[in-house]
Scaffold this motif. Structure first.
Motif, mmCIF file in Angstrom:
data_model
loop_
_atom_site.group_PDB
_atom_site.id
_atom_site.type_symbol
_atom_site.label_atom_id
_atom_site.label_comp_id
_atom_site.label_asym_id
_atom_site.label_seq_id
_atom_site.Cartn_x
_atom_site.Cartn_y
_atom_site.Cartn_z
ATOM 1 N N GLU A 137 24.482 28.216 23.062
ATOM 2 C CA GLU A 137 24.415 28.761 21.797
ATOM 3 C C GLU A 137 24.630 30.353 21.864
ATOM 4 O OE1 GLU A 137 24.815 28.476 17.925
ATOM 5 O OE2 GLU A 137 23.591 26.903 18.871
ATOM 6 N N GLY A 138 25.828 30.678 21.042
ATOM 7 C CA GLY A 138 26.266 32.135 21.079
ATOM 8 C C GLY A 138 26.802 32.645 22.631
ATOM 9 N N GLY A 139 27.067 31.589 23.227
ATOM 10 C CA GLY A 139 27.700 32.052 24.467
ATOM 11 C C GLY A 139 29.367 31.777 24.648
ATOM 12 N N ILE A 140 29.980 32.356 25.655
ATOM 13 C CA ILE A 140 31.382 32.160 25.950
ATOM 14 C C ILE A 140 31.513 31.557 27.363
ATOM 15 C CG2 ILE A 140 33.737 33.131 25.961
ATOM 16 C CD1 ILE A 140 32.822 35.272 23.987
ATOM 17 N N THR A 141 32.195 30.456 27.178
ATOM 18 C CA THR A 141 32.539 29.994 28.772
ATOM 19 C C THR A 141 33.635 30.644 29.360
ATOM 20 O OG1 THR A 141 31.652 28.035 28.328
ATOM 21 C CG2 THR A 141 33.041 28.052 30.220
ATOM 22 N N VAL A 142 33.510 31.080 30.794
ATOM 23 C CA VAL A 142 34.483 31.716 31.168
ATOM 24 C C VAL A 142 34.932 31.309 32.589
ATOM 25 C CG1 VAL A 142 35.426 33.907 32.122
ATOM 26 C CG2 VAL A 142 33.754 34.052 30.092
ATOM 27 N N ASN A 143 36.283 30.984 32.830
ATOM 28 C CA ASN A 143 36.619 30.692 33.897
ATOM 29 C C ASN A 143 37.984 31.346 34.840
ATOM 30 O OD1 ASN A 143 38.137 28.550 32.062
ATOM 31 N ND2 ASN A 143 39.437 28.549 33.914
ATOM 32 N N ILE A 144 37.807 31.452 36.100
ATOM 33 C CA ILE A 144 38.978 32.008 36.832
ATOM 34 C C ILE A 144 40.104 31.263 36.781
ATOM 35 C CG2 ILE A 144 39.537 32.985 38.914
ATOM 36 C CD1 ILE A 144 37.317 34.379 37.463
ATOM 37 N N GLY A 145 41.243 31.921 36.657
ATOM 38 C CA GLY A 145 42.617 31.090 36.707
ATOM 39 C C GLY A 145 43.662 31.353 37.933
ATOM 40 N N ASP A 146 44.560 30.739 38.211
ATOM 41 C CA ASP A 146 45.302 30.689 39.247
ATOM 42 C C ASP A 146 46.027 32.200 39.511
ATOM 43 O OD1 ASP A 146 44.561 28.206 39.716
ATOM 44 O OD2 ASP A 146 46.583 27.455 38.912
ATOM 45 N N MET A 147 46.328 32.925 38.483
ATOM 46 C CA MET A 147 47.133 34.053 38.709
ATOM 47 C C MET A 147 45.827 34.973 39.513
ATOM 48 S SD MET A 147 49.039 35.492 35.430
ATOM 49 C CE MET A 147 50.699 34.653 34.762
ATOM 50 N N LEU A 148 44.575 35.153 38.988
ATOM 51 C CA LEU A 148 43.518 35.953 39.652
ATOM 52 C C LEU A 148 43.358 35.598 40.832
ATOM 53 C CD1 LEU A 148 42.209 38.648 38.844
ATOM 54 C CD2 LEU A 148 40.175 37.203 38.065
ATOM 55 N N LYS A 149 43.062 34.088 41.029
ATOM 56 C CA LYS A 149 42.775 33.910 42.487
ATOM 57 C C LYS A 149 43.881 34.390 43.525
ATOM 58 C CE LYS A 149 42.934 29.345 45.180
ATOM 59 N NZ LYS A 149 43.243 28.090 45.020
ATOM 60 N N ARG A 150 45.384 34.290 43.164
ATOM 61 C CA ARG A 150 46.400 34.686 43.793
ATOM 62 C C ARG A 150 45.985 36.472 44.040
ATOM 63 N NH1 ARG A 150 52.101 32.779 44.920
ATOM 64 N NH2 ARG A 150 53.309 34.568 45.541
ATOM 65 N N TRP A 151 45.933 37.096 42.982
ATOM 66 C CA TRP A 151 45.687 38.396 43.132
ATOM 67 C C TRP A 151 44.712 38.724 44.180
ATOM 68 C CZ3 TRP A 151 47.381 39.940 37.607
ATOM 69 C CH2 TRP A 151 48.203 41.158 37.651
ATOM 70 N N SER A 152 43.460 37.979 44.280
ATOM 71 C CA SER A 152 42.555 38.451 44.836
ATOM 72 C C SER A 152 42.521 37.809 46.229
ATOM 73 C CB SER A 152 41.211 37.737 43.961
ATOM 74 O OG SER A 152 41.241 36.283 44.223
#
Length: 331
Positions: free
Chosen positions: A253-268
């Motif tokens: 309730e009131g939250g936003i689910t966030v997940n890491i994507g492939d672009m950022l995985k590669r960048w990191s």
């Protein structure tokens, strides 16, 4: 202290909840790092996007998907623009069958929505609300990127990640997607309620297993409309060997689910974890009779942005993204 508490939650494969009202940005950054490195999923609370704006967009989404099919198809999906309406055309390679969903996609790039915005007489306020949500989601996602940057991408100058993601310019790729998973009926309902989803015996999925292509995804879910699952990642002996390879990512309730994507995985340099996820079929007759709605904002780097790390050949975000789109939609 914060890191050890978060690591304990990760070992049990809970989805970390991170409170952005904490005035200490360094504490938030540590929590984000632990979640993004170990799980790839987390939930943000007290995130600054007004709940009334989220509720209004969900209402407009329901109204749009309830329109007659002929009306919705006036705004057909345009692959080069990555914008418009599609009905059950997305086919993840993991299943090789189309997802049981329909979507309307808004790419925040100059010209992408020409002749694709729903008519204001049929959907009053749709464009304005969608654009406001894109602006607020972009700002929030960029804040998360900035807090992750020093640990995830120490090889880039500070501000590089945020400066690579813009909206409404000629180079932008950020996208807002409205999703509707219709009710499940007849043979599909029988299969759905009789199969054991932990053992992957279903032949159909509301959304087949995949990773996201971009940098970050913000997913707005509604309590009572479950189904999102992510891969269990064994980080200690407590979860290795378990038969339950998928865990629920519940709406908060009131939250936003966030997940890491492939672009950022590669960048990191793969320090951040782009976790496989899916939307399972309903488990009960009651669930089968209920639609699921969600809204996703994909933070995706500008076409000309160069994704550089210390091990791979540099690639522009445009080149990377075009290949992923072409592979994901049926002909």
């Amino acid at each position: 202290m914060l890191a050890s508490q978060n690591d304990k939650a990760v070992s049990a494969m809970e989805i970390p909840i991170i409170d952005l009202s904490n005035p200490n940005d360094e504490e938030i950054a540590i929590q984000l790092w632990n979640a993004a490195h170990n799980v790839g999923f987390f939930t943000l609370i007290n995130h600054s996007i007004p709940q009334h704006q989220i509720d209004t967009l969900f209402s407009l989404s329901e109204q749009f998907f309830h329109l007659d099919s002929k009306i919705k198809h006036r705004y057909p999906f345009d692959v080069p623009k990555n914008s418009g309406y599609e009905f059950m055309t997305q086919k993840p390679p993991s299943t090789n069958v189309v997802d049981l969903k329909e979507t309307f996609q808004v790419t925040a790039r100059e010209g992408c929505m020409d002749n694709l915005w729903p008519d204001n007489d049929e959907q009053p306020g749709f464009q304005e609300v969608a654009m406001d949500m894109i602006a607020n989601s972009h700002a929030l996602a960029c804040r998360v990127l900035s807090l992750l940057e020093s640990r995830a991408c120490p090889h880039v100058d500070r501000g590089t990640l945020q400066n690579a993601h813009h909206i409404w310019g000629e180079d932008g790729q950020c996208t807002l997607r409205l999703l509707h998973y219709p009710t499940v009926v007849n043979a599909e309902a029988e299969e759905s309620t009789q199969s054991n989803t932990d053992n992957d015996t279903n032949t159909r999925w509301r959304c087949g297993a995949h990773t996201d292509w971009g940098s970050l995804t913000l997913l707005f879910q509604r309590v009572g409309e479950d189904g999102l699952e992510c891969r269990r990642r064994a980080v200690d002996e407590d979860v290795k060997g378990t038969s339950a390879s998928w865990v629920e990512v519940p709406p908060v309730e009131g939250g936003i689910t966030v997940n890491i994507g492939d672009m950022l995985k590669r960048w990191s340099d793969c320090k951040l974890y782009s976790n496989m996820h899916r939307v399972r079929m309903p488990k009960t007759i009651e669930e089968c009779a209920k639609s699921r709605y969600s809204v996703a904002f994909f933070l995706q780097a500008d076409k000309s942005a160069l994704i550089e790390n210390t091990t791979d050949e540099a690639i522009t975000a445009g080149e990377y993204f075009a290949a992923r789109i072409n592979a994901h939609f049926t002909e």
